[in-house]
Structure formats: structure tokens, C-alpha cells
Design an enzyme around this catalytic site. Structure first.
Site, PDB file in Angstrom:
ATOM      1  N   GLY A  87       0.841  -1.315  -0.157  1.00 60.92           N
ATOM      2  CA  GLY A  87       0.089  -0.163   0.380  1.00 60.92           C
ATOM      3  C   GLY A  87       1.146   1.462   0.433  1.00 60.92           C
ATOM      4  N   ARG A  88       0.223   2.542   0.589  1.00 59.33           N
ATOM      5  CA  ARG A  88       0.882   3.850   0.442  1.00 59.33           C
ATOM      6  C   ARG A  88       1.859   3.827   1.395  1.00 59.33           C
ATOM      7  NH1 ARG A  88      -1.708   8.217  -0.237  1.00 59.33           N
ATOM      8  NH2 ARG A  88      -3.701   7.506   0.894  1.00 59.33           N
ATOM      9  N   GLU A  91       5.920   3.554   1.586  1.00 55.25           N
ATOM     10  CA  GLU A  91       5.849   5.079   1.281  1.00 55.25           C
ATOM     11  C   GLU A  91       6.940   5.861   1.619  1.00 55.25           C
ATOM     12  OE1 GLU A  91       3.706   8.153  -1.045  1.00 55.25           O
ATOM     13  OE2 GLU A  91       4.387   6.700  -2.932  1.00 55.25           O
ATOM     14  N   CYS A 117       3.699  -6.631  -2.361  1.00 56.28           N
ATOM     15  CA  CYS A 117       3.276  -5.642  -3.287  1.00 56.28           C
ATOM     16  C   CYS A 117       4.439  -4.167  -2.611  1.00 56.28           C
ATOM     17  CB  CYS A 117       2.063  -4.910  -2.891  1.00 56.28           C
ATOM     18  SG  CYS A 117       1.349  -3.203  -3.859  1.00 56.28           S
ATOM     19  N   HIS A 118       4.609  -2.699  -2.324  1.00 56.31           N
ATOM     20  CA  HIS A 118       4.614  -1.750  -2.378  1.00 56.31           C
ATOM     21  C   HIS A 118       5.561  -1.806  -1.265  1.00 56.31           C
ATOM     22  CE1 HIS A 118       2.589   0.165  -5.467  1.00 56.31           C
ATOM     23  NE2 HIS A 118       3.833   0.951  -5.283  1.00 56.31           N
ATOM     24  N   TYR A 137       5.099  -5.215  -6.030  1.00 55.59           N
ATOM     25  CA  TYR A 137       4.489  -4.363  -7.468  1.00 55.59           C
ATOM     26  C   TYR A 137       5.322  -3.786  -8.217  1.00 55.59           C
ATOM     27  CZ  TYR A 137       0.227  -1.761  -9.126  1.00 55.59           C
ATOM     28  OH  TYR A 137      -0.028  -1.511 -10.673  1.00 55.59           O
TER      29      TYR A 137
END
Length: 187
Positions: A87-88, A91, A117-118, A137
């Protein structure tokens, strides 16, 4: 009982946060979910990322997730494995030096790590992917390669294990991803 540390944060991908958390507990593991700056009992917001035929995923509000441990009280050496959802959240979590030190501690001690994923953004920022073959991802491919990792372009329902690391492109890989992570945990 093996203890798993889960590092998460606001706007983590809902399925990648909740499904492995619940499944690993159902398998009999203790999973401590932590977020920098938050304490046990506080919540994080999640986001649902879906694949609806656009050039990238869409994002919708997810569920609130209650943390069950306090970030400032954890000691990585007390855990048998690390799980990082996508997800975010990765980040901005990758900007936290304590988070990166925790990630490095798991790799330095060769403990099992699972990232989906992320989540690979944290591993790339911690500079622990050199010579690892990993998936994430597809948008994370440049980051994986920039830090010496080998990007595995696999189906969205597949996962890959290399040494102590299990990785997968996104939540549709949960069955294979969790199966491989549990295999590492039981070695």
C-alpha cells in the site's frame, strides 16, 4: 509460539494488512502489529487497492485497523520473523531510520521476512536486497534494481522465496505467499 513483527502504517493496503495478520494468528503465531508514532490500541487507516482494468490500481477507503503493540517498545531481537504489507504506508515508513534499522536487523540475523507489493520499498531503502530475487508491485521494479535486487516478473497470484525472503506482487498472491512464509517459519 513464534513471534512475528508486522510494521504497518496509515493507508497500508487493507487486504495485505488484515488477511495475513489474521491468517498468521490462526496458524498459531503471535503477530505484533506496530506503527511508528502510535501505541497499542490506536488505529491506522487502510486503503483498498483494486485492479479494475485501468493502467494502475484504484484506491478506496478501507477499514480501520487496531494496532496491538507499541512501536517504541519493540525489540527486533525478540521476534522470529518480520512481515511488511504494501500500500502507501511503505512510501513514508522508509523515511524512518528506526524502521530501516529494524529491517536490517532481521536480514543481519537471517530471520524470515515476508514483503508484499509496495512493502519492497522498505527493503530497498534499507539496502538489503543485493542479489535477492524478489517480486513486488511492478511499479517498484526500478527501486528493486537500483539497490542490487533482481526483479522477478511473476504472475500476480504467485510468490517467490529467495533465502530468508518471501515476496509477492500484490494481495491476489496471498495463498501462495502465506504458504511460502509459513514454510520459512517452520524450518
Amino acid at each position: 509460539m513464534k513471534k512475528i513483527l508486522m510494521i504497518t502504517g496509515d493507508f497500508v493496503e487493507d487486504y495485505e494488512n488484515m488477511v495475513p495478520f489474521q491468517a498468521l494468528i490462526a496458524f498459531g503465531y503471535q503477530v505484533d502489529a506496530v506503527c511508528p508514532g502510535k501505541k497499542a490500541g490506536e488505529t491506522i487507516a487502510t486503503a483498498i487497492h483494486d485492479f479494475e482494468g485501468h493502467q494502475t490500481y484504484t484506491e478506496k477507503p478501507g477499514h480501520n485497523f487496531e494496532l496491538n503493540a507499541t512501536f517504541d517498545e519493540i525489540d527486533a531481537s525478540n521476534y522470529d520473523a518480520l512481515y511488511i504489507p504494501g500500500g502507501r504506508a511503505p512510501e513514508y515508513l522508509r523515511l524512518n531510520e528506526t524502521v530501516l534499522a529494524i529491517v536490517r536487523a532481521f536480514f543481519d540475523s537471517n530471520k524470515p521476512v515476508a514483503s508484499i507489493c509496495h512493502g519492497l520499498q522498505l527493503l530497498a531503502a534499507a539496502n538489503v536486497l543485493n542479489d535477492y530475487k524478489v517480486s513486488a508491485y511492478p511499479a517498484c521494479k526500478p527501486e528493486v534494481q537500483a539497490c542490487g535486487g533482481i526483479y522477478a516478473d511473476i504472475d500476480i497470484t504467485d510468490a517467490i522465496t529467495d533465502k530468508n525472503l518471501v515476496s509477492a506482487p500484490a494481495w491476489p498472491a496471498h495463498p501462495e505467499f502465506l504458504k511460502q512464509f509459513v514454510a520459512l517459519l517452520t524450518q
